[in-house]
Design a protein around this motif. Sequence first.
Motif, PDB file in Angstrom:
ATOM      1  N   SER A 283       1.137  -1.318   0.089  1.00 52.09           N
ATOM      2  CA  SER A 283       0.043   0.013   0.038  1.00 52.09           C
ATOM      3  C   SER A 283       0.634   1.205  -0.123  1.00 52.09           C
ATOM      4  N   GLU A 284       0.503   2.081  -0.666  1.00 52.12           N
ATOM      5  CA  GLU A 284       1.333   3.514  -0.715  1.00 52.12           C
ATOM      6  C   GLU A 284       1.096   4.350   0.617  1.00 52.12           C
ATOM      7  N   LYS A 285       0.111   3.875   1.260  1.00 49.90           N
ATOM      8  CA  LYS A 285      -0.142   4.635   2.476  1.00 49.90           C
ATOM      9  C   LYS A 285      -0.085   3.778   3.960  1.00 49.90           C
ATOM     10  N   PRO A 286       0.400   4.141   4.852  1.00 47.01           N
ATOM     11  CA  PRO A 286       0.446   3.280   5.977  1.00 47.01           C
ATOM     12  C   PRO A 286      -0.606   2.672   6.425  1.00 47.01           C
ATOM     13  N   THR A 287      -0.496   1.446   7.228  1.00 45.99           N
ATOM     14  CA  THR A 287      -1.440   1.003   7.946  1.00 45.99           C
ATOM     15  C   THR A 287      -2.583   1.583   8.583  1.00 45.99           C
ATOM     16  N   ALA A 288      -3.840   1.511   7.883  1.00 45.65           N
ATOM     17  CA  ALA A 288      -4.884   2.284   8.413  1.00 45.65           C
ATOM     18  C   ALA A 288      -5.196   2.578   9.532  1.00 45.65           C
ATOM     19  N   ASP A 289      -5.243   1.762  10.336  1.00 45.76           N
ATOM     20  CA  ASP A 289      -5.946   1.670  11.953  1.00 45.76           C
ATOM     21  C   ASP A 289      -4.584   2.428  12.604  1.00 45.76           C
ATOM     22  N   THR A 290      -3.534   2.636  12.024  1.00 47.69           N
ATOM     23  CA  THR A 290      -2.346   3.510  12.882  1.00 47.69           C
ATOM     24  C   THR A 290      -2.366   5.090  12.618  1.00 47.69           C
ATOM     25  N   MET A 291      -3.417   5.599  11.509  1.00 47.83           N
ATOM     26  CA  MET A 291      -3.421   6.833  11.129  1.00 47.83           C
ATOM     27  C   MET A 291      -3.916   7.753  12.486  1.00 47.83           C
TER      28      MET A 291
ATOM     29  N   TYR B 166       9.262  13.919  14.722  1.00 47.65           N
ATOM     30  CA  TYR B 166       8.153  14.488  15.127  1.00 47.65           C
ATOM     31  C   TYR B 166       8.260  14.048  16.809  1.00 47.65           C
ATOM     32  N   ARG B 167       7.688  14.885  17.619  1.00 49.62           N
ATOM     33  CA  ARG B 167       7.365  14.520  18.853  1.00 49.62           C
ATOM     34  C   ARG B 167       6.633  13.323  19.244  1.00 49.62           C
ATOM     35  N   PRO B 168       7.028  12.464  20.278  1.00 50.35           N
ATOM     36  CA  PRO B 168       6.308  11.230  20.407  1.00 50.35           C
ATOM     37  C   PRO B 168       4.900  11.493  20.682  1.00 50.35           C
ATOM     38  N   ALA B 169       4.152  12.402  21.299  1.00 45.88           N
ATOM     39  CA  ALA B 169       2.875  12.681  21.129  1.00 45.88           C
ATOM     40  C   ALA B 169       2.301  13.184  20.262  1.00 45.88           C
ATOM     41  N   ALA B 170       2.819  13.769  19.258  1.00 46.47           N
ATOM     42  CA  ALA B 170       2.077  14.221  18.210  1.00 46.47           C
ATOM     43  C   ALA B 170       1.252  13.464  17.327  1.00 46.47           C
ATOM     44  N   ARG B 171       0.169  13.874  16.725  1.00 45.21           N
ATOM     45  CA  ARG B 171      -0.899  13.244  16.135  1.00 45.21           C
ATOM     46  C   ARG B 171      -1.210  13.940  14.753  1.00 45.21           C
ATOM     47  N   ASP B 172      -1.345  13.036  13.679  1.00 45.91           N
ATOM     48  CA  ASP B 172      -1.913  13.562  12.558  1.00 45.91           C
ATOM     49  C   ASP B 172      -2.646  12.815  11.708  1.00 45.91           C
ATOM     50  N   SER B 173      -3.666  13.047  11.188  1.00 37.73           N
ATOM     51  CA  SER B 173      -4.626  12.249  10.508  1.00 37.73           C
ATOM     52  C   SER B 173      -3.861  11.671   9.109  1.00 37.73           C
ATOM     53  N   GLY B 174      -2.796  12.417   8.881  1.00 31.14           N
ATOM     54  CA  GLY B 174      -2.136  12.076   7.446  1.00 31.14           C
ATOM     55  C   GLY B 174      -0.745  11.253   8.066  1.00 31.14           C
ATOM     56  N   ILE B 175      -0.507  10.872   9.053  1.00 25.22           N
ATOM     57  CA  ILE B 175       0.474  10.171   9.611  1.00 25.22           C
ATOM     58  C   ILE B 175       0.373   9.053  10.256  1.00 25.22           C
ATOM     59  N   GLY B 176       1.065   7.911   9.879  1.00 23.22           N
ATOM     60  CA  GLY B 176       0.873   6.468  10.609  1.00 23.22           C
ATOM     61  C   GLY B 176       2.039   5.676  10.640  1.00 23.22           C
ATOM     62  N   ALA B 177       1.956   4.668  10.657  1.00 26.56           N
ATOM     63  CA  ALA B 177       3.229   3.476  10.896  1.00 26.56           C
ATOM     64  C   ALA B 177       2.753   2.252   9.773  1.00 26.56           C
ATOM     65  N   ARG B 178       3.860   1.379   9.454  1.00 24.44           N
ATOM     66  CA  ARG B 178       3.540   0.255   8.702  1.00 24.44           C
ATOM     67  C   ARG B 178       3.810  -0.992   9.339  1.00 24.44           C
TER      68      ARG B 178
ATOM     69  N   THR C 278       0.823  10.848   2.146  1.00 31.46           N
ATOM     70  CA  THR C 278       0.904  10.715   3.600  1.00 31.46           C
ATOM     71  C   THR C 278       2.398  10.754   4.319  1.00 31.46           C
ATOM     72  N   TRP C 279       2.531  10.218   5.312  1.00 28.73           N
ATOM     73  CA  TRP C 279       3.837  10.077   5.933  1.00 28.73           C
ATOM     74  C   TRP C 279       3.684   8.892   6.812  1.00 28.73           C
ATOM     75  N   THR C 280       4.833   8.198   6.794  1.00 31.54           N
ATOM     76  CA  THR C 280       5.193   6.978   7.814  1.00 31.54           C
ATOM     77  C   THR C 280       6.024   7.307   8.858  1.00 31.54           C
ATOM     78  N   ARG C 281       5.654   7.008  10.022  1.00 32.96           N
ATOM     79  CA  ARG C 281       6.524   7.102  11.238  1.00 32.96           C
ATOM     80  C   ARG C 281       7.115   5.776  11.838  1.00 32.96           C
ATOM     81  N   PHE C 282       8.066   5.910  12.066  1.00 35.97           N
ATOM     82  CA  PHE C 282       9.143   4.894  12.698  1.00 35.97           C
ATOM     83  C   PHE C 282       9.002   4.818  14.137  1.00 35.97           C
ATOM     84  N   PRO C 283       7.983   4.403  15.020  1.00 36.57           N
ATOM     85  CA  PRO C 283       8.014   4.873  16.185  1.00 36.57           C
ATOM     86  C   PRO C 283       9.030   4.167  17.358  1.00 36.57           C
TER      87      PRO C 283
END
Length: 290
Positions: free
Chosen positions: A190-198, A268-280, A237-242
């Motif tokens: 998928s070109e976007k991160p895992t949906a439920d992590t957004m 990014y800050r650890p607590a930051a959220r955004d609807s366009g950012i998730g993980a894979r 989108t963006w992918t985060r590497f937690p």
Amino acid sequence: MLPKSSCSLEIAETQKGNTVNGIPLVETGDAKLVARAYNLGHKIGANVASTLTAADLEYWEQHLPEIPDALCRGFGRSDQKVPQVTPPPRPAFALASTNALEALKKAEDFAEKFFGTRPDLRKQFVMPATLPWEKVIVVYDPGDLDNGAALEKTLKAEPKLADIYEEVGVMKYSGSKATGTPTLRFIERSEKPTADTMNLSADEMVATKRTFLDLRGYAIAFGTYHHSTKRFLDSETWTRFPHNRLPDGGVAGGGWDPGRSQVRFYWYRPAARDSGIGAREAVDCVLATP
């Protein structure tokens, strides 16, 4: 493509029974809130000279449009507790009913061209009986690549991916050294991160105890996917590497900026959220017994 400017500033203010939450203050139409924001801005400004270096100053003077995003990424709040996030049930597709065999071959082709050796992945690793996705990308790390080498061999080796932006050098994050042992992971194709992590923060992602792709794996996945499709991961989108973090806690993230034609790595800050950012989310394979 940049993260939304409201990504980590979550403002909660009750006025006449209505709650204003998660939108920029200038969009609320509340003059008092906007005035308070400017007052806070003056207090923030007073700390700039004692915080930035000369190099920082020169950079931001030349990159004024990036200031809102940097401010947003820098203002995760210390009072935000990390809720426990329970992942939804996942489907289980038999390996033979997915594109895994084709994806394994593409990973072997990629390794042969860019790593200089062709692995036999089905012999080298134990394949999972099932996968949670019908379409996957195979991410093979030969074990001798650190983050810098991964970018050199998997991204900069491709003409369209050669221009890379690193807000902070990728070797400064935890997990940047070579593993010393080959690894194999499946991720969703998928070109976007895992949906439920957004829209989850990095800390919330870690709290799920799931396995997520790291920065080095992302570079390999990006290169592998682009090599076979000529398309790009995360153009919207963006992918985060937690688990990849700076000494001060900043969390690595990456994506494709079509406007600049760059693979870009931010923090990014650890607590930051955004609807366009998730993980894979990733499925690990174990090495086969010799």
